[in-house]
Design a protein around this motif. Structure first.
Motif, mmCIF file in Angstrom:
data_model
loop_
_atom_site.group_PDB
_atom_site.id
_atom_site.type_symbol
_atom_site.label_atom_id
_atom_site.label_comp_id
_atom_site.label_asym_id
_atom_site.label_seq_id
_atom_site.Cartn_x
_atom_site.Cartn_y
_atom_site.Cartn_z
ATOM 1 N N ALA A 86 41.271 56.729 31.181
ATOM 2 C CA ALA A 86 41.555 57.633 32.297
ATOM 3 C C ALA A 86 42.630 58.635 31.885
ATOM 4 O O ALA A 86 42.522 59.826 32.157
ATOM 5 C CB ALA A 86 41.998 56.855 33.526
ATOM 6 N N TYR A 87 43.687 58.135 31.225
ATOM 7 C CA TYR A 87 44.730 58.987 30.653
ATOM 8 C C TYR A 87 45.495 58.182 29.618
ATOM 9 O O TYR A 87 45.479 56.957 29.642
ATOM 10 C CB TYR A 87 45.669 59.561 31.717
ATOM 11 N N GLU A 88 46.134 58.902 28.709
ATOM 12 C CA GLU A 88 46.870 58.234 27.624
ATOM 13 C C GLU A 88 48.349 58.514 27.724
ATOM 14 O O GLU A 88 48.770 59.611 28.067
ATOM 15 C CB GLU A 88 46.344 58.712 26.267
ATOM 16 N N GLY A 89 49.116 57.490 27.396
ATOM 17 C CA GLY A 89 50.554 57.629 27.291
ATOM 18 C C GLY A 89 50.931 57.656 25.822
ATOM 19 O O GLY A 89 50.048 57.716 24.953
ATOM 20 N N PRO A 94 52.768 50.714 27.054
ATOM 21 C CA PRO A 94 51.854 49.638 27.444
ATOM 22 C C PRO A 94 50.463 50.181 27.785
ATOM 23 O O PRO A 94 50.329 51.307 28.257
ATOM 24 C CB PRO A 94 52.501 49.044 28.701
ATOM 25 N N VAL A 95 49.450 49.353 27.564
ATOM 26 C CA VAL A 95 48.077 49.718 27.912
ATOM 27 C C VAL A 95 47.662 48.895 29.126
ATOM 28 O O VAL A 95 47.681 47.664 29.094
ATOM 29 C CB VAL A 95 47.109 49.468 26.737
ATOM 30 N N VAL A 96 47.306 49.596 30.194
ATOM 31 C CA VAL A 96 46.835 48.967 31.423
ATOM 32 C C VAL A 96 45.319 49.084 31.452
ATOM 33 O O VAL A 96 44.770 50.157 31.207
ATOM 34 C CB VAL A 96 47.444 49.653 32.668
ATOM 35 N N THR A 97 44.644 47.978 31.741
ATOM 36 C CA THR A 97 43.197 48.007 31.910
ATOM 37 C C THR A 97 42.888 47.771 33.374
ATOM 38 O O THR A 97 43.352 46.793 33.974
ATOM 39 C CB THR A 97 42.510 46.922 31.057
ATOM 40 N N PRO A 122 55.786 55.436 31.293
ATOM 41 C CA PRO A 122 54.588 55.878 30.573
ATOM 42 C C PRO A 122 53.700 54.696 30.174
ATOM 43 O O PRO A 122 54.195 53.630 29.786
ATOM 44 C CB PRO A 122 55.133 56.578 29.337
ATOM 45 N N HIS A 123 52.404 54.909 30.308
ATOM 46 C CA HIS A 123 51.415 53.893 29.959
ATOM 47 C C HIS A 123 50.070 54.578 29.759
ATOM 48 O O HIS A 123 49.875 55.716 30.164
ATOM 49 C CB HIS A 123 51.317 52.827 31.061
ATOM 50 N N THR A 124 49.175 53.865 29.122
ATOM 51 C CA THR A 124 47.795 54.322 28.974
ATOM 52 C C THR A 124 46.959 53.547 29.978
ATOM 53 O O THR A 124 47.144 52.343 30.143
ATOM 54 C CB THR A 124 47.289 54.052 27.541
ATOM 55 N N LEU A 125 46.051 54.248 30.651
ATOM 56 C CA LEU A 125 45.165 53.582 31.603
ATOM 57 C C LEU A 125 43.738 53.637 31.087
ATOM 58 O O LEU A 125 43.169 54.709 30.888
ATOM 59 C CB LEU A 125 45.235 54.235 32.986
ATOM 60 N N ARG A 126 43.187 52.446 30.854
ATOM 61 C CA ARG A 126 41.783 52.313 30.452
ATOM 62 C C ARG A 126 41.020 51.684 31.604
ATOM 63 O O ARG A 126 41.512 50.763 32.246
ATOM 64 C CB ARG A 126 41.651 51.437 29.214
ATOM 65 N N GLN A 127 39.809 52.167 31.819
ATOM 66 C CA GLN A 127 38.954 51.618 32.868
ATOM 67 C C GLN A 127 37.804 50.843 32.235
ATOM 68 O O GLN A 127 37.205 51.321 31.278
ATOM 69 C CB GLN A 127 38.383 52.740 33.738
#
Length: 193
Positions: A86-89, A94-97, A122-127
Motif C-alpha cells: 500500500a505504501y513503503e516506509g 517495521p513492516v505491517v501486514t 514510519p512503517h511499510t504497509l503490505r496488504q
C-alpha cells in the motif's frame, strides 16, 4: 419456491427466505437481460454470495459469483486482488501486514488510522488479500475476523485500531521489542472443533 427480481427491487417473500437462509431454496433472479437460477445453502457464505450477486446485478455488472461453502474463499470471475504494498516506509521501518479483501470497510478504517501515524511512526504497509487462491491458509484462519494485522511475522490486532494503539505498537516494533499479542483468530480451529 421462486421469486423474480426487477432492477432496484426484491420481493418481500424472497427477502424473508434469503434472511432465513432456507436450505435448498431456489431463487429465480430476472434482471432485465438474463435469468439466473441460484440455490442457497444454509451457510452464511451462501447468503453473502447471493447478496453480492444481487448487488452486482443492480449495478448493471455482468458478473457471476460461484456459490460454495465456507471451505474456501468466494470465486468471483471479475475479482480484483488487493494484495500488494500500500505504501513503503524507510528500509529499517517495521513492516505491517494487513489481511484484507476487496470492499472491506473496517479494513479501510484501519488503513486510514495507520496512514495517520505514518509520519511520526514510519512503517511499510503490505496488504494480503485473503481471497487470493495462494492465500487459502489465511482465508481459513481469518475469514471471519478481517481486518487482521501483523507486525513482521507476529500477530498484532484485529477488527479495529486506534491511533494510540498504532503509535504504541509501531514504536515498540521500531525499538525491536514488539511482542505478539494474545487473541489471534483461527476460524479453521473453531470449525474443526
Amino acid at each position: 419456491v421462486g421469486a423474480k427480481m426487477r432492477p432496484g427491487g426484491f420481493p418481500f417473500f424472497g427477502a424473508l427466505l434469503l434472511a432465513m437462509g432456507m436450505s435448498g431454496t431456489a431463487f429465480q433472479l430476472a434482471p432485465t437481460t438474463s435469468r439466473t437460477l441460484i440455490s442457497l445453502s444454509r451457510s452464511w457464505c451462501g447468503v453473502r454470495h447471493v447478496k453480492s450477486f444481487i448487488s452486482h446485478q443492480r449495478a448493471g455488472q455482468r458478473t457471476m459469483t460461484k456459490l460454495r461453502s465456507c471451505e474456501g474463499p468466494p470465486e468471483d470471475l471479475n475479482r480484483v486482488s488487493v494484495s500488494g504494498v500500500a505504501y513503503e516506509g524507510p528500509e529499517s521501518a517495521p513492516v505491517v501486514t494487513l489481511f484484507t479483501k476487496a470492499e472491506c470497510t473496517l479494513c479501510d478504517k484501519v488503513k486510514d488510522t495507520l496512514k495517520q501515524v505514518q509520519e511520526t511512526n514510519p512503517h511499510t504497509l503490505r496488504q494480503t488479500d485473503i481471497t487470493d487462491p495462494e492465500h487459502r491458509g489465511w482465508w481459513d484462519r481469518y475469514k471471519y475476523d478481517i481486518p487482521v494485522l501483523h507486525i513482521g511475522d507476529k500477530y498484532w490486532a484485529k477488527h479495529r485500531l486506534t491511533p494510540q494503539e498504532a503509535e504504541e505498537a509501531l514504536s515498540a516494533a521500531a525499538r525491536g521489542d514488539f511482542s505478539e499479542r494474545k487473541g489471534q483468530p483461527d476460524a479453521s480451529r473453531l470449525e474443526r472443533g
